[in-house]
Scaffold this motif. Structure first.
Motif, PDB file in Angstrom:
ATOM      1  N   ILE A 155       8.892  -2.911   1.286  1.00 14.40           N
ATOM      2  CA  ILE A 155       8.366  -1.766   0.537  1.00 14.40           C
ATOM      3  C   ILE A 155       9.204  -1.540  -0.713  1.00 14.40           C
ATOM      4  O   ILE A 155       8.675  -1.355  -1.813  1.00 14.40           O
ATOM      5  N   GLY A 156      10.517  -1.582  -0.544  1.00 12.38           N
ATOM      6  CA  GLY A 156      11.415  -1.381  -1.681  1.00 12.38           C
ATOM      7  C   GLY A 156      11.330  -2.493  -2.704  1.00 12.38           C
ATOM      8  O   GLY A 156      11.418  -2.254  -3.914  1.00 12.38           O
ATOM      9  N   THR A 186      -3.378   0.871  -9.859  1.00 11.79           N
ATOM     10  CA  THR A 186      -3.610   2.004  -8.957  1.00 11.79           C
ATOM     11  C   THR A 186      -4.741   1.633  -8.016  1.00 11.79           C
ATOM     12  O   THR A 186      -5.540   0.754  -8.303  1.00 11.79           O
ATOM     13  N   ALA A 245       7.628  -2.298  -4.556  1.00 11.59           N
ATOM     14  CA  ALA A 245       7.304  -1.084  -5.302  1.00 11.59           C
ATOM     15  C   ALA A 245       7.431  -1.262  -6.815  1.00 11.59           C
ATOM     16  O   ALA A 245       6.539  -0.850  -7.565  1.00 11.59           O
ATOM     17  N   VAL A 247       4.394  -3.127  -8.284  1.00 12.30           N
ATOM     18  CA  VAL A 247       3.208  -2.277  -8.346  1.00 12.30           C
ATOM     19  C   VAL A 247       3.305  -1.320  -9.532  1.00 12.30           C
ATOM     20  O   VAL A 247       2.373  -1.175 -10.327  1.00 12.30           O
ATOM     21  N   ARG A 248       4.454  -0.676  -9.669  1.00 15.68           N
ATOM     22  CA  ARG A 248       4.619   0.314 -10.748  1.00 15.68           C
ATOM     23  C   ARG A 248       4.591  -0.314 -12.130  1.00 15.68           C
ATOM     24  O   ARG A 248       3.964   0.196 -13.052  1.00 15.68           O
ATOM     25  N   ASN A 303       0.803  -1.223   0.000  1.00 12.50           N
ATOM     26  CA  ASN A 303       0.000   0.000   0.000  1.00 12.50           C
ATOM     27  C   ASN A 303       0.834   1.270   0.000  1.00 12.50           C
ATOM     28  O   ASN A 303       0.378   2.325  -0.428  1.00 12.50           O
ATOM     29  N   ALA A 304       2.073   1.174   0.489  1.00  9.39           N
ATOM     30  CA  ALA A 304       2.949   2.346   0.513  1.00  9.39           C
ATOM     31  C   ALA A 304       3.186   2.892  -0.888  1.00  9.39           C
ATOM     32  O   ALA A 304       3.387   4.095  -1.074  1.00  9.39           O
ATOM     33  N   THR A 305       3.152   2.016  -1.905  1.00  6.28           N
ATOM     34  CA  THR A 305       3.324   2.429  -3.299  1.00  6.28           C
ATOM     35  C   THR A 305       1.989   2.529  -4.021  1.00  6.28           C
ATOM     36  O   THR A 305       1.775   3.412  -4.848  1.00  6.28           O
ATOM     37  N   PRO A 344      -1.293   6.691  -3.575  1.00  9.81           N
ATOM     38  CA  PRO A 344      -0.493   7.921  -3.613  1.00  9.81           C
ATOM     39  C   PRO A 344      -0.682   8.788  -2.371  1.00  9.81           C
ATOM     40  O   PRO A 344       0.211   9.525  -1.977  1.00  9.81           O
TER      41      PRO A 344
END
Length: 325
Positions: free
Chosen positions: A309-310, A322, A313, A316-317, A101-103, A106
């Motif tokens: 998270i790293g 989204t 990410a 997700v991208r 969710n961190a990525t 927004p």
């Protein structure tokens, strides 16, 4: 002799310091502790929360009340906890979705790292690719072949955007080179119900939630997402073994408190969770569902969240996902 007494005194000081560092305040807990589950009843997070809370309550010191707060991929429950008093009476059991969710989002109502005090990891649970028991798909290869024949015609259910069940499917799409439609639900239970009813083609479901239906013959398990097979489904291949050699997705679960929770309370909760996870009956219940107990120190869990998270990410991208899809 004097040196020996000094050495003994130093050792006792270290023991006392260690004890004080993990001891909770004298009157903690003096009331029930609320454990927020940011997903619906029947989800993998909910099942783990009830296993842990029941065991913690057996000693008489801790009374845990599970509070389901589903919605928005777990962010509604996380926001509630981030804004709660840091007194040790509000906790949350998060999944890998917390790092996703961190990525994915927004704008969150909280900072994924700064607004929480990690307590401990509690478990690692493979996701399992399942289809309806009457489905014509008998293998991962069958699914991929059918999806390539009709781009966009097939779908996969998930427990919600940003959940591990969602990202497992997105990674599958990318590595298989197929176009399948994501159908998000408000929880694992609802998504699995539609797969069993034939309204969903497939789902990457936590073994904790899917295993009962696999055993009942309502779902067919095709593959697990972890790098190695799981002992609860030893005959089911990994996705990598089934044809996508680079595929691997591991789901984890852990307990967080609001940022600012006193260290002595965090340490006491960590110690209690450690006792629970070491209990043979808890380990047996978890293993029966395909979950592996996974305790950590608060500091190690904090570092682990940042690494996750790293790592997640880019997935997700690259998927273009989204929040709200």
């Amino acid at each position: 002799m004097l040196r020996r007494f000094k050495a003994l005194g130093a050792m006792l000081s270290l023991v006392m310091a260690s004890t004080m560092a993990t001891a909770a305040p004298p009157h903690y807990p003096s009331k029930p502790i609320r454990l927020v589950v940011p997903f619906s009843a029947g989800s993998a997070t909910d099942i783990l929360a009830r296993i842990i809370s029941t065991k913690m309550g057996e000693g008489g010191t801790y009374q845990i009340v599970v509070d389901n707060r589903p919605g928005a991929g777990g962010t509604l429950g996380a926001t509630t906890v981030a804004r709660s008093a840091p007194d040790g009476y509000t906790l949350i059991l998060v999944s890998v979705g917390h790092a996703i969710n961190a990525t994915l989002y927004p704008k969150l109502g909280y900072d994924t790292v700064k607004d929480f005090a990690p307590v401990s990891l509690v478990a690692s649970v493979p996701n399992v690719l399942v289809v309806n028991a009457a489905s014509p798909y008998k293998s991962v290869r069958d699914l991929v072949t059918a999806a390539k024949a009709k781009p966009g015609a097939m779908n996969f259910d998930s427990a919600g955007s940003g959940s591990s069940t969602h990202l497992s499917g997105e990674l599958f799409k990318m590595q298989a080179g197929i176009d399948i439609v994501h159908i998000p639900y408000k929880g694992t239970g609802e998504a699995l119900t539609d797969v069993m009813a034939g309204r969903g083609d497939m789902m990457f479901a936590p073994t904790l939630s899917a295993m009962p239906f696999v055993k009942q013959g309502k779902l067919r398990a095709l593959a697990v997402t972890t790098p190695a097979r799981t002992s609860v489904l030893p005959d089911i291949p990994t996705v990598a073994e089934a044809g996508l050699p680079s595929y691997a997705f591991d789901s984890w679960f852990g307990v967080l408190a609001p940022a600012g929770t006193p260290k002595e309370i965090v340490d006491a909760l960590n110690a209690e969770i450690g006792k629970v996870l070491a209990s043979p009956d808890v380990r047996e219940r978890m293993a029966a569902q395909g979950a592996e107990p996974r305790r950590s120190t608060p500091q190690a869990f904090a570092s682990y969240i940042q690494v996750e998270i790293g790592k997640l990410a880019p997935v997700v991208r690259q998927s273009g996902v989204t929040a709200g899809q």
